[in-house]
Write an enzyme that holds these catalytic residues in place. Structure first.
Site, PDB file in Angstrom:
ATOM      1  N   ASP A  79      54.465  39.472  32.695  1.00  0.00           N
ATOM      2  CA  ASP A  79      54.084  40.740  32.081  1.00  0.00           C
ATOM      3  C   ASP A  79      55.259  41.127  31.174  1.00  0.00           C
ATOM      4  OD1 ASP A  79      52.652  42.939  31.481  1.00  0.00           O
ATOM      5  OD2 ASP A  79      52.501  43.717  33.522  1.00  0.00           O
TER       6      ASP A  79
ATOM      7  N   ASP B 130      51.910  45.614  25.136  1.00  0.00           N
ATOM      8  CA  ASP B 130      50.857  46.539  24.692  1.00  0.00           C
ATOM      9  C   ASP B 130      51.214  47.971  25.064  1.00  0.00           C
ATOM     10  OD1 ASP B 130      50.642  45.698  27.374  1.00  0.00           O
ATOM     11  OD2 ASP B 130      48.605  46.495  27.501  1.00  0.00           O
TER      12      ASP B 130
ATOM     13  N   CYS C  67      44.558  40.904  63.615  1.00  0.00           N
ATOM     14  CA  CYS C  67      44.794  39.719  62.790  1.00  0.00           C
ATOM     15  C   CYS C  67      45.548  38.710  63.647  1.00  0.00           C
ATOM     16  CB  CYS C  67      45.621  40.137  61.574  1.00  0.00           C
ATOM     17  SG  CYS C  67      46.254  38.769  60.592  1.00  0.00           S
TER      18      CYS C  67
ATOM     19  N   CYS D 293      47.465  36.112  62.186  1.00  0.00           N
ATOM     20  CA  CYS D 293      48.381  35.323  61.354  1.00  0.00           C
ATOM     21  C   CYS D 293      49.694  35.141  62.116  1.00  0.00           C
ATOM     22  CB  CYS D 293      48.586  35.996  59.995  1.00  0.00           C
ATOM     23  SG  CYS D 293      49.701  37.407  60.018  1.00  0.00           S
TER      24      CYS D 293
HETATM   25 ZN   LIG Z   1      48.465  39.307  60.187  1.00  0.00          ZN
END
Ligand SMILES: [Zn+2]
Length: 497
Positions: A84, A119, A272, A274
């Protein structure tokens, strides 16, 4: 060739595509995590180990740090890197001390795979003069560096501005699309909308931009970093996203899930499994040193973002993006409103939607009444004329699919070879038996608890059909319950099945 974009699979206006860059092929939809070159909480190497072969960083920052090697040697990686240019800093601080030409020349020097010009973001402004300035200045800046940009080695992205001013936005999109040196387009500055959960406006902006640009160019959505926004954006044709949300949220002790954002304090459990969430409890993370906690939360947040992109790809491959986005829209009222806004764009979606599918479609709620397959069938039936004088209508809910090989239908057709047979079915309305094998007229599953709108739609279709064929002999085979209702709206001979 560098910058080429191939479309592999399509569903609605969404697609799985491949963007060719100097450091390999990028499969889209894809998310570019933002890497701050001066912060090592999450490194490109971490991203790679989490499955991100790409990231975005800021050429303006690198220039300030006086980095003059190539960007890949600075980060010591072969991942696909987008830069960017400082436009976001203009949005935040009002200005930057570098010109468009200087930043583009600098990008030519450090050689990212994807480069962005400097921009002028529209931001949240709705003052026409200000919006106009950002649109016109962005177009001017795109033109002024056309002879400077290195097109051989860098894929250049032309930003689209205009904010909520849809007229100026569509002008900006058309102009950006016609600038041939730019192989990618990017919709600028809807970050504020996302912070405010204003997804209806976001959908309008994406639709406006996308319907004014070539199908063959990849469209980037700047600053979209919450997974629940991705499905609706992809449906309309967004290919890539970028955001620093994963780390910004992590710094504030915020935990991203597929549907929402939690504060660590709110959680007793992690929903979760993970590596992070199976090793620690929310309480343990909260008590950790700030730096360690931010890193671990960032990793979890990135995993959630990556999972969402994968789920969307699976939905596209299955041809079930509509069902998937509808399901996801239930996580927030504003998201559900934005999903319903798609109804306004049903012709646009129908236009892009593939004609065949590998899997049957699921019809569950009243929203299925305007999904592309149904819209297409209804348009077909509007022009369908029954030639024969004798018509037999059969209640599809009472027979087996595929309709054409159902025993009941076969018997009827043998007994009355002169009659034209049509099946009537919720959502679809009427299905002539002769076309009933065309996808998805026999390849669908529907919920048996029909909503009021779905029933009303079927009766309305039947009433209109009977009226426009009132000179013919109509025989209807229906369940007793339905027959009683049909009796009131159709002049026909009724039989119960
Ligand atoms: Zn997680």
């Amino acid at each position: 060739m560098n910058g080429d974009f191939e479309i592999k699979y399509e569903d609605l206006a969404g697609r799985i595509g491949v963007l060719h860059t100097r450091h390999g092929k990028l499969e889209t939809p894809a998310f570019f995590p933002v890497i701050d070159p001066s912060d090592t909480t999450i490194t490109p190497k971490d991203l790679k180990s989490l499955g991100f072969d790409n990231f975005i960083t800021n050429a303006y920052f690198l220039k300030k740090m006086q980095i003059s090697s190539t960007i890949h040697s600075f980060f010591n990686t072969d991942q696909i890197i987008m830069t960017d240019s400082g436009a976001y800093q203009i949005l935040e601080y009002g200005n930057v001390d570098v010109t468009n030409k200087e930043i583009v020349e600098y990008e030519n020097l450090i050689l990212p795979d994807i480069g962005v010009i400097l921009d002028i973001p529209t931001g949240n402004s709705n003052k026409v003069e200000k919006v106009k300035y950002s649109v016109e200045e962005t177009i001017k800046r795109g033109k002024e560096v056309e002879s400077v940009i290195d097109n051989e080695r860098i894929v250049w992205l032309h930003p689209i501005q205009g904010g909520y001013n849809l007229e100026l936005l569509s002008f900006s999109a058309k102009m950006a699309d016609s600038a041939n040196k730019y192989k990618m387009l990017g919709l600028g500055s809807p970050t504020v909308l996302m912070k405010e959960y204003n997804y209806v406006k976001l959908v309008e902006m994406i639709y406006t931009a996308k319907s004014n640009v070539s199908r063959g160019k990849a469209l980037h959505l700047f600053g979209a970093g919450l997974p629940h926004v991705f499905p609706i954006a992809v449906i309309l044709g967004v290919d890539t996203f970028d955001s620093a949300s994963y780390i910004l949220y992590a710094r504030n002790g915020r935990y991203i899930t597929e549907g929402r954002v939690y504060k660590l304090d709110q959680l007793d459990y992690f929903p979760c499994s993970c590596n992070v969430c199976s090793r620690y409890l929310p309480k343990e993370l909260k008590e950790m040193e700030y730096q360690d906690r931010t890193r671990l939360l960032s990793i979890h947040n990135l995993i959630k973002i990556s999972e969402e992109i994968k789920r969307i790809k699976i939905a596209i491959r299955e041809g079930r993006l509509f069902e998937y986005a509808e399901e996801k829209s239930l996580v927030h009222p504003s998201l559900y409103d934005s999903f319903n806004r798609l109804k306004k764009y049903k012709e646009y979606l129908e236009n892009y939607d593939r004609r065949t599918g590998e899997k049957g479609i699921f019809l569950i709620t009243r929203n299925s009444l305007w999904r592309p397959e149904i819209t297409r069938h209804k348009t077909f039936m509007k022009n369908y004329k029954v030639e024969k004088n004798s018509i037999i209508l059969i209640d599809g809910l009472k027979i087996r699919k595929p309709f054409i090989s159902s025993e009941f239908v076969r018997n009827i057709r043998e007994k009355f070879p002169e009659a034209e047979v049509l099946i009537f079915y919720p959502y679809f309305g009427l299905i002539p038996i002769n076309v009933s094998e065309i996808y998805p007229l026999s390849q669908f599953e529907n919920s048996k608890s029909l909503e009021y709108e779905v029933k009303r739609d079927l009766l309305k279709t039947l009433a209109e059909f009977c009226k426009s064929n009132d000179s013919k002999q109509i025989t209807i085979y229906a369940s007793a319950k339905l027959a009683k209702k049909i009796e009131r709206i159709c002049k026909a001979e009724l039989h119960y099945i």
